[in-house]
Design a protein around this motif. Structure first.
Motif, PDB file in Angstrom:
ATOM      1  N   SER A 192      22.127  38.039  -2.575  1.00  0.00           N
ATOM      2  CA  SER A 192      22.744  38.694  -3.538  1.00  0.00           C
ATOM      3  C   SER A 192      21.570  39.305  -4.195  1.00  0.00           C
ATOM      4  CB  SER A 192      21.583  36.922  -4.775  1.00  0.00           C
ATOM      5  OG  SER A 192      20.566  36.536  -4.533  1.00  0.00           O
ATOM      6  N   LEU A 193      19.744  39.433  -3.776  1.00  0.00           N
ATOM      7  CA  LEU A 193      18.982  40.421  -3.943  1.00  0.00           C
ATOM      8  C   LEU A 193      19.472  42.305  -3.721  1.00  0.00           C
ATOM      9  CD1 LEU A 193      15.869  40.815  -5.129  1.00  0.00           C
ATOM     10  CD2 LEU A 193      15.321  40.701  -2.780  1.00  0.00           C
ATOM     11  N   GLU A 194      20.384  41.898  -2.468  1.00  0.00           N
ATOM     12  CA  GLU A 194      20.466  43.087  -2.050  1.00  0.00           C
ATOM     13  C   GLU A 194      21.564  43.639  -2.530  1.00  0.00           C
ATOM     14  OE1 GLU A 194      20.204  44.922   0.952  1.00  0.00           O
ATOM     15  OE2 GLU A 194      18.190  43.649   1.010  1.00  0.00           O
ATOM     16  N   LEU A 195      22.108  43.225  -3.012  1.00  0.00           N
ATOM     17  CA  LEU A 195      23.412  43.460  -4.204  1.00  0.00           C
ATOM     18  C   LEU A 195      22.993  44.292  -5.025  1.00  0.00           C
ATOM     19  CD1 LEU A 195      26.241  40.455  -3.406  1.00  0.00           C
ATOM     20  CD2 LEU A 195      26.549  42.273  -2.878  1.00  0.00           C
ATOM     21  N   ALA A 196      21.795  43.358  -5.821  1.00  0.00           N
ATOM     22  CA  ALA A 196      21.054  43.996  -7.241  1.00  0.00           C
ATOM     23  C   ALA A 196      20.623  45.409  -6.553  1.00  0.00           C
ATOM     24  CB  ALA A 196      20.551  42.558  -7.564  1.00  0.00           C
ATOM     25  N   THR A 197      20.226  45.645  -5.853  1.00  0.00           N
ATOM     26  CA  THR A 197      18.770  46.674  -5.326  1.00  0.00           C
ATOM     27  C   THR A 197      19.585  47.318  -3.902  1.00  0.00           C
ATOM     28  OG1 THR A 197      17.875  45.177  -3.247  1.00  0.00           O
ATOM     29  CG2 THR A 197      17.383  45.001  -5.842  1.00  0.00           C
ATOM     30  N   ASN A 198      20.422  47.082  -2.906  1.00  0.00           N
ATOM     31  CA  ASN A 198      20.549  48.105  -2.267  1.00  0.00           C
ATOM     32  C   ASN A 198      21.947  48.988  -2.771  1.00  0.00           C
ATOM     33  OD1 ASN A 198      21.533  49.475   0.520  1.00  0.00           O
ATOM     34  ND2 ASN A 198      21.110  47.350   2.079  1.00  0.00           N
ATOM     35  N   PRO A 199      20.946  50.002  -2.171  1.00  0.00           N
ATOM     36  CA  PRO A 199      22.049  51.574  -3.060  1.00  0.00           C
ATOM     37  C   PRO A 199      23.256  51.508  -2.103  1.00  0.00           C
ATOM     38  CG  PRO A 199      20.343  52.521  -1.905  1.00  0.00           C
ATOM     39  CD  PRO A 199      19.471  51.427  -1.691  1.00  0.00           C
ATOM     40  N   PHE A 200      23.462  50.846  -0.734  1.00  0.00           N
ATOM     41  CA  PHE A 200      24.159  51.392   0.559  1.00  0.00           C
ATOM     42  C   PHE A 200      25.402  50.225  -0.010  1.00  0.00           C
ATOM     43  CE2 PHE A 200      20.159  53.378   2.536  1.00  0.00           C
ATOM     44  CZ  PHE A 200      20.819  54.149   2.423  1.00  0.00           C
ATOM     45  N   LEU A 201      25.027  48.795  -1.016  1.00  0.00           N
ATOM     46  CA  LEU A 201      26.212  48.051  -1.124  1.00  0.00           C
ATOM     47  C   LEU A 201      26.883  48.283  -3.118  1.00  0.00           C
ATOM     48  CD1 LEU A 201      24.413  44.715   0.123  1.00  0.00           C
ATOM     49  CD2 LEU A 201      26.521  46.126   1.270  1.00  0.00           C
ATOM     50  N   ARG A 202      26.253  49.545  -3.060  1.00  0.00           N
ATOM     51  CA  ARG A 202      26.285  49.578  -4.335  1.00  0.00           C
ATOM     52  C   ARG A 202      26.937  50.932  -4.788  1.00  0.00           C
ATOM     53  NH1 ARG A 202      21.986  50.091  -7.890  1.00  0.00           N
ATOM     54  NH2 ARG A 202      23.154  49.300  -9.688  1.00  0.00           N
ATOM     55  N   VAL A 252      33.667  55.512  -1.429  1.00  0.00           N
ATOM     56  CA  VAL A 252      33.364  55.553  -0.173  1.00  0.00           C
ATOM     57  C   VAL A 252      32.878  57.286   0.157  1.00  0.00           C
ATOM     58  CG1 VAL A 252      34.381  56.714   2.308  1.00  0.00           C
ATOM     59  CG2 VAL A 252      35.141  54.840   1.673  1.00  0.00           C
ATOM     60  N   ALA A 253      33.067  58.297  -0.462  1.00  0.00           N
ATOM     61  CA  ALA A 253      32.779  58.985  -1.119  1.00  0.00           C
ATOM     62  C   ALA A 253      31.374  59.137  -1.744  1.00  0.00           C
ATOM     63  CB  ALA A 253      33.319  60.401  -2.017  1.00  0.00           C
ATOM     64  N   ASN A 270      12.612  51.506   2.928  1.00  0.00           N
ATOM     65  CA  ASN A 270      13.879  51.906   2.690  1.00  0.00           C
ATOM     66  C   ASN A 270      13.951  52.019   1.002  1.00  0.00           C
ATOM     67  OD1 ASN A 270      15.654  51.916   4.868  1.00  0.00           O
ATOM     68  ND2 ASN A 270      15.943  49.955   5.237  1.00  0.00           N
ATOM     69  N   ALA A 271      13.295  51.228   0.517  1.00  0.00           N
ATOM     70  CA  ALA A 271      12.746  50.604  -0.987  1.00  0.00           C
ATOM     71  C   ALA A 271      12.829  52.540  -1.899  1.00  0.00           C
ATOM     72  CB  ALA A 271      11.878  49.957  -0.813  1.00  0.00           C
ATOM     73  N   LYS A 272      11.540  53.322  -0.871  1.00  0.00           N
ATOM     74  CA  LYS A 272      11.113  54.659  -1.298  1.00  0.00           C
ATOM     75  C   LYS A 272      12.237  55.065  -1.692  1.00  0.00           C
ATOM     76  CE  LYS A 272       6.659  54.463   0.568  1.00  0.00           C
ATOM     77  NZ  LYS A 272       5.538  55.467   0.894  1.00  0.00           N
ATOM     78  N   PHE A 273      13.136  54.918  -1.066  1.00  0.00           N
ATOM     79  CA  PHE A 273      14.953  55.937  -0.675  1.00  0.00           C
ATOM     80  C   PHE A 273      15.865  55.839  -2.254  1.00  0.00           C
ATOM     81  CE2 PHE A 273      18.915  55.878  -0.460  1.00  0.00           C
ATOM     82  CZ  PHE A 273      18.932  57.660  -0.259  1.00  0.00           C
ATOM     83  N   ALA A 274      15.642  54.109  -1.991  1.00  0.00           N
ATOM     84  CA  ALA A 274      16.452  53.563  -3.305  1.00  0.00           C
ATOM     85  C   ALA A 274      16.220  53.796  -4.322  1.00  0.00           C
ATOM     86  CB  ALA A 274      16.339  51.215  -3.112  1.00  0.00           C
ATOM     87  N   LEU A 275      14.077  53.887  -4.764  1.00  0.00           N
ATOM     88  CA  LEU A 275      14.347  54.455  -6.236  1.00  0.00           C
ATOM     89  C   LEU A 275      14.542  55.352  -6.342  1.00  0.00           C
ATOM     90  CD1 LEU A 275      10.371  52.919  -5.980  1.00  0.00           C
ATOM     91  CD2 LEU A 275      12.538  52.401  -7.550  1.00  0.00           C
ATOM     92  N   ILE A 288      25.198  58.974  -0.826  1.00  0.00           N
ATOM     93  CA  ILE A 288      24.234  57.915   0.471  1.00  0.00           C
ATOM     94  C   ILE A 288      23.859  57.808   1.051  1.00  0.00           C
ATOM     95  CG2 ILE A 288      23.330  55.853  -0.059  1.00  0.00           C
ATOM     96  CD1 ILE A 288      25.117  55.644  -2.457  1.00  0.00           C
ATOM     97  N   ARG A 289      23.981  57.846   1.889  1.00  0.00           N
ATOM     98  CA  ARG A 289      23.835  57.890   3.719  1.00  0.00           C
ATOM     99  C   ARG A 289      23.250  59.457   3.786  1.00  0.00           C
ATOM    100  NH1 ARG A 289      21.672  55.003   6.897  1.00  0.00           N
ATOM    101  NH2 ARG A 289      20.520  56.667   7.087  1.00  0.00           N
TER     102      ARG A 289
END
Length: 253
Positions: free
Chosen positions: A212-222, A240-241, A175-180, A246-247
């Motif tokens: 808090s860490l997910e909110l700062a780094t998880n693209p699906f929350l951002r 939503v779009a 997941n981290a590799k995708f987020a980057l 992202i998904r």
């Protein structure tokens, strides 16, 4: 009595959790019997209940063996009762029960499956999200729609930021590799990926982190974040779009 939470690695990359609180010991999801039994035995704990988040086999296949050994109750979402092992109690949406730090709220989080739930312990500051919100990711939309999942993730994102998130799989590094790949300038994300690489090289679990860490780094929350929208070239699109895009990118990654 504060909660005593134990992370139990199962199968290749699943997690079960043991939760010991004022109302006794609960098993959250049952991917594999042997490691769960070993963890219980090592602590001298006897579970009173198995709590299931959704119907997929890798979260429920050990239910019958554990119930036969311990005689514990089995609870799971009423919306998936016909797909789950036999339930002693079918949990409706918005159900809550327990005392003190053991107070548990059922949160409906459809998307990965239509009846998926999360278990939130508000007084203890913990939420068990299985395959809805995952470390740096979210579950694939096998049954639900992007709109459902975004709504579910938004519910979880609104919990207190200090809440500890316990998710269902060790997918964090991939997941981290995708987020980057879509958020390469995020300093919090870059730092987190370095920590994850260190933890995984030592075979440490990484799917249990503060919200808090997910909110700062998880693209699906951002998906609502203007910077991430700009990175995707979707400045004028709805949240939503953006989440849908992202998904879709993660599914192809």
């Amino acid at each position: 009595m504060p909660l005593d939470i134990v992370t139990v690695p199962c199968l290749d990359d699943n997690y079960a959790y043991l939760v010991n609180g004022p109302d006794g010991v609960a098993i959250i999801d049952a991917p594999e019997a042997a490691p769960i039994i070993d963890a219980l035995t090592a602590r001298g704990w006897t579970p009173g209940v198995i709590m299931l988040t959704h119907h997929h086999w890798d979260h429920v296949q050990a239910v019958d063996e554990l119930k036969a050994k311990y005689g514990c109750m089995v609870m799971g979402p009423k919306a998936e009762e016909d797909k789950l092992p036999k339930l002693d109690f079918a949990l409706p949406d918005c159900f809550s029960g327990g005392n003190g730090d053991g107070l548990c709220e059922v949160i409906a989080v459809p998307g990965h499956t239509l009846g998926h739930v999360a278990f939130h312990y508000p007084k203890a500051g913990a939420v068990f999200t299985a395959d809805s919100l995952m470390a740096l990711g979210c579950g694939r939309l096998f049954e639900g729609t992007p709109e459902m999942m975004w709504d579910s993730l938004s519910k979880l994102a609104a919990l207190p930021p200090e809440t500890m998130v316990y998710s269902g799989h060790e997918y964090t590094l991939s997941n981290a590799k995708f987020a980057l790949s879509i958020d390469p300038a995020n300093a919090h994300l870059i730092s987190r990926v370095q920590d994850i690489e260190t933890q995984r090289s030592a075979s440490q679990p990484t799917a249990q982190v503060p919200l808090s860490l997910e909110l700062a780094t998880n693209p699906f929350l951002r998906a609502s974040d203007p910077g991430l929208k700009q990175s995707l070239g979707m400045e004028d699109d709805s949240d939503v779009a953006v989440f849908t895009e992202i998904r879709a990118r993660k599914d192809r990654f």
